[in-house]
Design an enzyme around this catalytic site. Structure first.
Site, PDB file in Angstrom:
ATOM      1  N   HIS A   1       0.813  -1.310   0.082  1.00 24.83           N
ATOM      2  CA  HIS A   1      -0.068  -0.067  -0.045  1.00 24.83           C
ATOM      3  C   HIS A   1       0.781   1.299   0.107  1.00 24.83           C
ATOM      4  O   HIS A   1       0.630   2.198  -0.822  1.00 24.83           O
ATOM      5  CB  HIS A   1      -0.963   0.000   1.001  1.00 24.83           C
ATOM      6  N   GLU A   2       1.922   1.225   0.965  1.00 29.46           N
ATOM      7  CA  GLU A   2       2.680   2.676   1.150  1.00 29.46           C
ATOM      8  C   GLU A   2       3.571   2.635  -0.126  1.00 29.46           C
ATOM      9  O   GLU A   2       3.776   3.642  -0.610  1.00 29.46           O
ATOM     10  CB  GLU A   2       3.639   2.592   2.304  1.00 29.46           C
TER      11      GLU A   2
ATOM     12  N   HIS B   1       1.870   4.712  -2.868  1.00 27.95           N
ATOM     13  CA  HIS B   1       2.053   6.032  -2.624  1.00 27.95           C
ATOM     14  C   HIS B   1       3.439   6.499  -2.660  1.00 27.95           C
ATOM     15  O   HIS B   1       3.645   7.631  -3.440  1.00 27.95           O
ATOM     16  CB  HIS B   1       1.844   6.281  -0.912  1.00 27.95           C
TER      17      HIS B   1
ATOM     18  N   GLU C   1      -4.711   7.607  -3.099  1.00 31.33           N
ATOM     19  CA  GLU C   1      -4.977   6.620  -2.519  1.00 31.33           C
ATOM     20  C   GLU C   1      -5.421   5.458  -3.721  1.00 31.33           C
ATOM     21  O   GLU C   1      -5.369   4.170  -3.595  1.00 31.33           O
ATOM     22  CB  GLU C   1      -6.218   6.475  -1.540  1.00 31.33           C
TER      23      GLU C   1
END
Length: 491
Positions: free
Chosen positions: A256-257, A260, A286
């Site tokens: 997830h990170e 980003h 997101e």
């Protein structure tokens, strides 16, 4: 063009100083000694005072008045759009308020972490009351007679008022609730069980970061209480967390990170330290983290590859094969934690927070009543009671950091990711064959070309529309969820 050049020189210096302030925040959440919290709060307040002074510098207004927008190219016009918007907003917030917010939120994040560890809501509520009071004041100043919560959302998702988000959530909820109910009536896939060495988790997490294209030469992976991404350009840092009994928490937080982080690393280098040099909105941000984590990382194809990597790292997982592993990764399960929620129920966690923070900012809910309101809403939405504060009100860092208006962008990002995924599969026809071999580059390159490299050049909905060839809406996300979990649960 002198006025434009002078304006951009000012913006680049301000951007560089903001980057330094961001590094202080990263340090605070990863390696700063606990005893330094009060000093760091003063340092952050000093930085915010300096940044606020630069962002409200009267020369900005003078430069803007002198610039002939029609003489600028598309990059210049986009820079001007952002600068005008940010300047007008910054001028509405007094320096004393901006500084007070920086000071209290810096102090509050350590207090939140300690309260979470001690399961002590009462220890956190006084500083949260300070934050909410200041955010109400900030929202009112920014709104200039309009809705305060809408004004706070604008920091994270411009041109997306709460009423539009509410309409989107109201349209999504019935299909999500129906899918959850149908799936939970079926036998659940077996869960992953065991004890997984935390150093081994971090080794595999670093491998996953590289697999998804995160450049370790321009970034690093560390541990924190709550995973986050910090920085931009050539210094983009991410964090994750580990649990001996739940390696998926580490691996999917990392992916997830990485979404980003890759967004920030892949923005056109010419935009560094300008308004275009970071992600255009948190909803678009997101969309990158969620498509990396879910549509790619939790796909049947990629989990087949990950099963082999985990078996090599940890030995027999006790699941009997890659198909069972896919089920374990994607099993619907009752749980308290937003970041650990399955794809079907995740958005219900966001809707809960969205409604509560609207009430807080609107003055319809007092901070002292927040835990009771959270627990009652959670029981109504999920059908079981919160067992401890770290699984309820104290689980997220966002409110201690003053990030009111941020939460709805997670669900908006899911909606954007659903649209991007449909377009990606249309354009990369052998996606599953590639993911089954751990090859993510065609997918991540597509996202880089369609979304990430543009930074803030286009408006949020505009960049998604250009990438997908359609206006973003919730249908593709809901269709994807129903198809995926319908097949997994035999619905």
């Amino acid at each position: 063009m002198t006025a434009y050049e002078d304006l951009m020189a000012h913006e680049r210096r301000t951007g560089a100083l903001a980057s330094v302030a961001g590094r202080l925040g990263w340090d605070q959440e990863t390696v700063m000694p606990r005893g330094a919290a009060e000093q760091r709060a003063e340092e952050m307040a000093a930085m915010e005072a300096m940044l606020h002074a630069r962002r409200t510098d009267p020369r900005i207004g003078g430069w803007l008045d002198k610039i002939d927008e029609s003489a600028l190219d598309v990059v210049g016009q986009a820079n001007l759009r952002h600068i005008k918007h940010h300047y007008e907003r910054a001028c509405r917030v007094p320096e004393e308020l901006a500084t007070a917010l920086a000071r209290v939120t810096s102090r509050a994040q350590g207090q939140w972490a300690e309260a979470r560890e001690a399961e002590d809501v009462a220890a956190f509520l006084p500083v949260l009351e300070e934050i909410v009071a200041l955010k109400r004041e900030q929202g009112a100043a920014l709104a200039d007679g309009g809705d305060a919560y809408d004004a706070l959302i604008d920091d994270y998702e411009p041109d997306m008022p709460a009423a539009d988000l509410q309409a989107m959530f109201d349209a999504m909820r019935p299909r999500l609730v129906a899918l959850r109910a149908a799936a939970l009536e079926k036998p659940a896939p077996a869960a992953l069980k065991g004890d997984f060495d935390e150093q081994g988790q971090m080794r595999l997490a670093r491998q996953l970061a590289k697999t998804f294209g995160y450049d370790m030469a321009r970034g690093r992976l560390d541990k924190s209480v709550h995973p986050f991404t910090s920085g931009g350009g050539t210094d983009v840092r991410i964090t994750t967390r580990t649990s001996p009994s739940d390696p998926f928490n580490c691996f999917y937080s990392t992916i997830h990170e990485v979404g980003h982080g890759c967004y920030e690393q892949n923005i056109d280098a010419d935009y560094a330290f300008t308004p275009l040099g970071s992600g255009v909105s948190m909803g678009v941000h997101e969309s990158q983290s969620r498509i990396y984590e879910n549509q790619l990382g939790r796909s049947r194809a990629f989990t087949g590859w990950l099963y082999g990597e985990m078996t090599e790292s940890f030995g027999d997982l006790g699941l009997g094969g890659a198909d069972a592993f896919y089920g374990a990764v994607n099993r619907l399960h009752n749980g308290y934690i937003r970041t650990e929620a399955d794809e079907v129920q995740y958005n219900l966690h966001i809707m809960l927070r969205f409604d509560l923070e609207r009430q807080l900012i609107g003055g319809d809910l007092a901070v002292r009543d927040l835990e009771e309101a959270w627990n009652a809403r959670f029981a109504a939405d999920f059908g079981f009671a919160v067992d401890k504060p770290s699984n309820g009100l104290l689980q997220d860092v966002h409110w201690s950091a003053g990030l009111f208006g941020y939460f709805p962008t997670y669900s908006l990002g899911n909606v954007y990711a659903g649209c991007l995924h449909a377009a990606l599969r249309r354009d990369v026809t052998d996606l599953d064959e590639l993911l089954a071999k751990g090859e993510t580059e065609p997918a991540t390159t597509w996202l880089m070309e369609k979304v990430q490299r543009h930074g803030g050049l286009y408006r949020p909905r505009e960049v998604i529309t250009m990438a997908c060839g359609m206006e973003p809406e919730a249908g593709p996300l809901l269709d994807y969820l129903e198809e995926k979990f319908g097949a997994l649960y035999g619905l």
